[in-house]
Write an enzyme that holds these catalytic residues in place. Structure first.
Site, PDB file in Angstrom:
ATOM      1  N   GLU A  72      14.996  11.695 -12.584  1.00  0.00           N
ATOM      2  CA  GLU A  72      16.085  10.846 -13.073  1.00  0.00           C
ATOM      3  C   GLU A  72      15.822  10.530 -14.533  1.00  0.00           C
ATOM      4  OE1 GLU A  72      16.058   6.943 -13.015  1.00  0.00           O
ATOM      5  OE2 GLU A  72      13.973   7.275 -13.508  1.00  0.00           O
ATOM      6  N   GLY A  95       8.059   9.200  -5.334  1.00  0.00           N
ATOM      7  CA  GLY A  95       8.614  10.423  -4.774  1.00  0.00           C
ATOM      8  C   GLY A  95       8.474  11.608  -5.708  1.00  0.00           C
ATOM      9  N   THR A  96       8.744  11.385  -7.004  1.00  0.00           N
ATOM     10  CA  THR A  96       8.716  12.499  -7.951  1.00  0.00           C
ATOM     11  C   THR A  96       7.291  12.961  -8.215  1.00  0.00           C
ATOM     12  OG1 THR A  96      10.659  11.530  -9.006  1.00  0.00           O
ATOM     13  CG2 THR A  96       9.529  13.274 -10.193  1.00  0.00           C
ATOM     14  N   THR A 122       3.825  -0.808  -4.759  1.00  0.00           N
ATOM     15  CA  THR A 122       5.156  -0.782  -5.358  1.00  0.00           C
ATOM     16  C   THR A 122       6.171  -0.172  -4.414  1.00  0.00           C
ATOM     17  OG1 THR A 122       4.631   1.333  -6.363  1.00  0.00           O
ATOM     18  CG2 THR A 122       4.314  -0.614  -7.715  1.00  0.00           C
ATOM     19  N   ASN A 151      -3.990   1.365 -10.297  1.00  0.00           N
ATOM     20  CA  ASN A 151      -3.516   0.306 -11.184  1.00  0.00           C
ATOM     21  C   ASN A 151      -4.300  -0.980 -11.021  1.00  0.00           C
ATOM     22  OD1 ASN A 151      -1.624   1.782 -12.495  1.00  0.00           O
ATOM     23  ND2 ASN A 151       0.022   1.306 -11.072  1.00  0.00           N
ATOM     24  N   ASN A 162      -1.876   1.668 -19.553  1.00  0.00           N
ATOM     25  CA  ASN A 162      -1.789   3.055 -19.993  1.00  0.00           C
ATOM     26  C   ASN A 162      -2.616   3.311 -21.244  1.00  0.00           C
ATOM     27  OD1 ASN A 162      -0.136   3.557 -17.861  1.00  0.00           O
ATOM     28  ND2 ASN A 162       1.768   3.386 -19.012  1.00  0.00           N
ATOM     29  N   GLU A 209     -15.810  23.639 -17.969  1.00  0.00           N
ATOM     30  CA  GLU A 209     -17.159  23.111 -17.801  1.00  0.00           C
ATOM     31  C   GLU A 209     -17.179  21.883 -16.904  1.00  0.00           C
ATOM     32  OE1 GLU A 209     -20.132  22.482 -21.149  1.00  0.00           O
ATOM     33  OE2 GLU A 209     -18.754  23.923 -22.023  1.00  0.00           O
TER      34      GLU A 209
END
Length: 451
Positions: free
Chosen positions: A71, A144-145, A179, A206, A228, A254
């Site tokens: 999306e 899902g993605t 989530t 997370n 992030n 390696e």
């Protein structure tokens, strides 16, 4: 050149990707429009950073990566963000319909419409390389993605680029913070293909990174950007030796050779040190020994699992900045004497070290302090099995009642795939148990078994 192509899938993959490319650009002095004032060899050249960036005739540097999502909203943020001019529009691929947290939608119905386009783009990037080394794949397995399209793409990459190594940076569901209700299903189904189709997979979660941000950086309510940027530091440290000329360089292959004792046992723990806020760093000088010790602290691990509950099989330490081999050897020797850090008895040495003289870079206005030296650790520990047993337990609770299963079956999956994936993970847990078992005792017992 030994190029590396990065593939960012789903919301988590894309947002981690954003943080990584932002950091790479700062490290190499590449501006948001792709120009690099310091680069003397316009339109090509064999600079070390060309492993991650290709150069156009006009002197623009383009990341070797693709962003995929089913999306458009998350990719639209890249299309309108600070670095919108950095990426080629064809590198940003988005569908119109969401995977709706459903592995089957990402893997079967919606995913398979977009996967050929993705492979086509990846093929173009690969043709642009002189000696493609492998892929870095960024995704999360709770949604899902990331789980569905991620595993579909990995399967297809194995077919098209069988010999190239694939490193995954995978965000796993956290023990407490969730989530989505169906996270356990998506993760188990996705891990089933990660087992077969990645060579090394670094597990992140997370909650663990939240705790590090809260504890070490004093951020009361960390955002995904905070998380992030910290994850990007880890990934940057791992890839530093590919992007800069260093003293002890480490290739992507390696990692595999040194960290994976058996093909299935390739899920890694990572940690980074020093994670320290600017106020504190002003008053502390962190030696190589200190940052090395801190990297082994259970609280520094980027996935919720306690390495004291398991044994280390192998461990990779990537130093950057003002570090000399003598300090590293001393630090590692100290670690080996610690009782809390146990290695399996069949792997006595277990350390691989890399040093890169490029000091760590920080994002201006970010949370991390600018330091002289840092270390990133990637370790293969039997403790990671905790993550799988937690997932499996949650999976079993739901699957016993066949809760939510109809959503998956309705998208063309068979119920058998659930049990197949679950059995594969049960086998994986058992593999970890056996690897951690004392080999001396084991010799006497299993003479009767055939291998």
């Amino acid at each position: 050149m030994r190029e590396v192509i990065s593939i960012h899938i789903g919301q988590a993959g894309i947002q981690v990707g954003n943080a990584c490319w932002e950091l790479y650009c700062l490290e190499h002095g590449i501006q948001p429009d792709g120009q690099m004032p310091s680069d003397k060899t316009i339109g090509g050249g064999d600079d070390a950073f060309n492993t991650f960036f290709s150069e156009t005739g006009a002197g623009k540097h383009v990341p070797r990566c693709v962003f995929l999502d089913l999306e458009p909203t998350v990719i639209d943020e890249v299309r309108t963000g600070t670095y919108r001019q950095l990426f080629h529009p064809e590198q940003l691929i988005s569908g119109k319909e969401d995977a709706a947290n459903n592995f089957a939608r990402g893997h079967y119905t919606i995913g398979k419409e977009i996967v050929d386009l993705c492979l086509d783009r990846i093929r173009k990037l690969a043709d642009n390389c002189t000696g493609l080394q492998g892929f870095l794949v960024f995704n999360a397995v709770g949604g899902g993605t990331g789980s569905g399209l991620g595993s579909l793409l990995l399967e297809r990459l194995s077919v098209d680029y069988g010999k190239k190594s694939k490193l995954g940076f995978t965000v796993y569901p956290s023990p407490q913070v969730s989530t989505a209700v169906v996270e356990p299903y998506n993760s188990v189904l996705s891990t089933h293909s990660l087992l077969e189709h990645t060579d090394v997979s670094v597990m992140l979660d997370n909650e663990a990174v939240y705790d590090i941000c809260r504890r070490s950086l004093d951020i009361e309510r960390p955002t995904y950007t905070n998380l992030n940027r910290l994850i990007a530091q880890v990934i940057s440290s791992l890839t530093a030796s590919l992007r800069f000329d260093g003293a002890l360089n480490v290739d992507v292959t390696e990692f595999q050779t040194n960290l994976v004792p058996y093909p299935r046992i390739h899920f890694m723990l990572s940690s980074y040190s020093p994670v320290i806020s600017a106020e504190k760093a002003y008053h502390e000088q962190l030696s190589v020994a200190e940052i090395t010790n801190s990297a082994f602290e259970p609280a520094s691990m980027m996935a919720k699992c306690d390495p004291r509950h398991g044994k280390y099989m192998a461990c990779c330490l990537m130093y950057r900045g003002d570090v000399v081999p003598k300090d590293v050897n001393a630090a590692v020797a100290t670690i080996k004497t610690k009782r809390t850090i146990q290695f399996v008895d069949w792997c006595p040495t277990g350390f691989k070290c890399g040093i890169n003289y490029q000091p760590p870079t920080v994002v201006p206005g970010g949370d991390l302090a600018k330091v002289q030296r840092a270390v990133c650790m990637i370790s293969n520990s039997t403790a990671i099995a905790e993550v799988f047993s937690r997932l499996d337990h949650k999976f079993d609770l739901m699957y016993a009642k066949r809760a939510f299963v109809h959503w998956y079956v309705g998208e063309g999956m068979e119920e058998g795939e659930f049990s197949e994936a679950r059995e594969d993970l049960a086998a994986l847990e058992k593999d970890y148990e056996e690897v951690g078992a004392e080999s001396a005792e084991a010799d006497g017992e299993d003479e009767g078994e055939e291998y």
